[in-house]
Motif scaffolding. Structure first.
Motif: not given
Length: 105
Positions: A38-47, A52-65
């Protein structure tokens, strides 16, 4: 976007507290990992909101989370049921409480 949850953070903390007193670490370990996800998800969402230029990276991590979190919540429910924890109060079964009490004497 939030992470769907079955167990509230306070419920996970309650499981961890009871399980650690009893030295029954399995439910506590799963609950602790859920809090970490949950903490990692919050971090990825906030980041992702900031970078915005890393949206694909964060979206992929959040999908796995999301997938890992859902699986571990199901696992926690199964473990609690197998050990006989009360599903309404998330209280450990009498046998484990007795073991805990015996160890504390």
């Amino acid at each position: 976007m939030d992470l769907p949850t079955v167990y509230e953070n306070s419920q996970l903390a309650h499981i961890i507290e009871q399980a650690m007193i009893c030295q029954c670490a399995c439910p506590a370990q799963v609950a602790q990992e859920l809090l970490g996800l949950r903490e990692l998800f919050r971090y990825q969402r906030d980041c992702s909101a900031v970078r915005k230029e890393d949206a694909g990276v964060h979206a992929r991590i959040m999908e796995s989370l999301r997938a890992a979190h859902a699986e571990l919540e199901t696992c926690l429910g199964d473990v609690l049921a197998l050990e006989g924890w009360d599903p309404a109060t998330l209280s450990m079964p009498e046998g484990l409480r007795q073991l805990r009490d015996d160890l504390l004497r």
